[in-house]
Design an enzyme around this catalytic site. Structure first.
Site, short mmCIF file in Angstrom:
data_model
loop_
_atom_site.label_atom_id
_atom_site.label_comp_id
_atom_site.label_asym_id
_atom_site.label_seq_id
_atom_site.Cartn_x
_atom_site.Cartn_y
_atom_site.Cartn_z
N TYR A 39 11.74 20.86 11.73
CA TYR A 39 12.52 19.70 11.70
C TYR A 39 13.27 19.85 10.44
O TYR A 39 12.85 19.98 9.35
CB TYR A 39 11.90 18.22 11.53
CG TYR A 39 12.79 17.22 11.49
CD1 TYR A 39 13.01 16.71 12.49
CD2 TYR A 39 13.23 16.73 9.94
CE1 TYR A 39 14.10 15.21 12.10
CE2 TYR A 39 14.01 15.77 9.90
CZ TYR A 39 14.34 14.88 10.84
OH TYR A 39 15.17 13.86 10.67
N GLU B 43 20.81 15.93 12.03
CA GLU B 43 19.18 16.44 12.52
C GLU B 43 19.07 17.60 13.50
O GLU B 43 19.78 17.42 14.46
CB GLU B 43 18.62 15.16 13.13
CG GLU B 43 17.29 15.06 12.88
CD GLU B 43 16.78 13.65 13.65
OE1 GLU B 43 16.52 12.58 12.85
OE2 GLU B 43 16.70 13.62 15.01
#
Ligand code: GDP
Ligand code: MN
Length: 378
Positions: free
Chosen positions: A101, A189
């Protein structure tokens, strides 16, 4: 302003980040044609302004033409977090070794861009933050200097051990920071940032919000606005120049001034209620604004009561009263309305309301308490 995955990927690609190719389809036939041109296994991905599409069944691998058709048929028209899917992204599937991530957003407290990275990607980052907080690394960037080389390497080092992967990730993190600042984003993101079986680091998902207040500097990005993918109430509020944020409660709030709107929501909570929205009709005295505001509030089916709280300063209570009366003749307002009207021209305002059969409170406490009571009863 939220944008779609495929649009965010265009921005990331333009910054040099390795992103698999992809094309948009609005029909199963188009999806099949795109998949056939790529050959091999593809991923069919719902394009909605929401994460968690995988869990909702909106991201599917398809190895054959008939699978592409089947998934496209299922996903197009599907509802994910209240959004109807009108487009799918068709992209060649990657062979994934690991999922990490990488996110960057404006941290309001730090008043600066902040990276959040974790080797545990692919899943909900909130879940990781909860179950394994040590797996998450944060770094706030000093806007005077930008992201420094050693900082990018530091973040990349927390993701991978293999120096070849660290090097690729550090470069991507740099490119991501450039994409973030140059587009006026408030959040980007990449989840997951993958390592392929062949050892390449790539972004295969992207979620991105652009800062509305920066959009004027990036007029080209306005083309990314997809009205069909935004909540209708938000579009309407923007067009009417109202600040509106939908929330999950059932007390619809219509207030003049952001500070009073916040205080009203606090008081709703204090009396045990839940606000359905934040809505600031602003300081002007335009009855049309009140009408738009009531249209927006009543479009939310959760609303059990409409709480109008006006403290007239620049706003004139008689104008607001006219707006309320006009709105009730123009639109069907089902939920009961409770009103507090005080300040400039309140006598005239109360007279207008009385003539139309409305009464009003003068105390904010009283109107909120009553509104919450009615929401609970209704
Ligand atoms: P999200 O659920 O909305 O975050 O959508 P993602 O694009 O992140 O996809 C969800 C999950 O699907 C990913 O975490 C992957 O595990 C899987 N996935 C997505 N694309 C691919 C791909 O190209 N190959 C493989 N094997 N899995 C993929
Ligand atoms: Mn994802």
């Amino acid at each position: 302003m939220d944008i779609h995955e495929y649009q965010a990927k265009e921005i990331l690609r333009a910054s040099g980040i390795p992103v698999p190719p992809g094309e948009i389809a609005t029909t199963p036939d188009e999806a099949v044609a795109i998949a056939e041109a790529y050959g091999g296994t593809v991923v069919v991905k719902a394009q909605v302004h929401s994460g968690g599409r995988g869990k909702a069944g909106g991201v599917k691998l398809a190895a054959t033409t008939s699978e592409v058709r089947e998934h496209a048929e299922n996903i197009l028209g599907m509802t994910i977090s209240g959004f109807t899917v009108g487009k799918v992204l068709v992209t060649p599937a990657e062979d994934i070794d690991t999922e990490a991530y990488v996110g960057v957003l404006i941290d309001r407290k730090a008043q600066a861009a902040t990276f959040i990275v974790s080797a545990e990607g692919g899943i909900d980052i909130e879940e990781v933050a909860h179950s394994d907080p040590d797996a998450i690394h944060r770094l706030t960037v000093d806007p005077r200097y930008g992201l420094m080389r050693h900082q990018a390497y530091g973040l990349a080092n927390s993701l991978y051990e293999d120096p070849a992967l660290v090097k690729q990730a550090a470069k991507i993190i740099h490119q991501l920071y450039a994409a973030f600042t140059s587009s006026g984003a408030s959040m980007i993101e990449i989840n997951p940032l993958i390592v392929t079986v062949a050892g390449e680091v790539k972004a295969i998902d992207a979620k991105m919000s652009l800062d509305d207040s920066e959009l004027f500097r990036h007029p080209a990005l306005l083309e990314y606005r997809d009205l069909s993918a935004e909540p209708a109430a938000e579009t309407k509020a923007r067009e009417a120049n109202l600040s509106y944020v939908k929330l999950d409660g059932n007390v619809g709030c219509c207030v003049n001034g952001a500070g009073l709107a916040m205080a009203t929501m606090d008081l709703v909570k204090y009396y045990g209620g839940e606000p359905a929205n934040f809505l600031d009709i602003g300081g002007s005295s335009d009855p049309e604004k009140v009408i738009s505001a009531l249209e927006i509030i009543t479009s939310d089916s959760n609303v059990k009561v409409i709480l109008i709280n006006i403290f007239g300063g620049i706003t004139r209570c008689d104008d607001v009263a006219r707006g309320i009366v006009e709105a009730t003749t123009r639109i069907d307002i089902e939920p009961p309305i409770v009103i507090r009207l005080t300040g400039t021209n309140d006598k005239e305002g109360l007279a207008i309301l009385a003539e139309a059969g409305f009464s009003a409170f003068s105390s904010m406490d009283d109107v909120v308490e009553r509104g919450v009571e009615m929401a609970k009863a209704g």
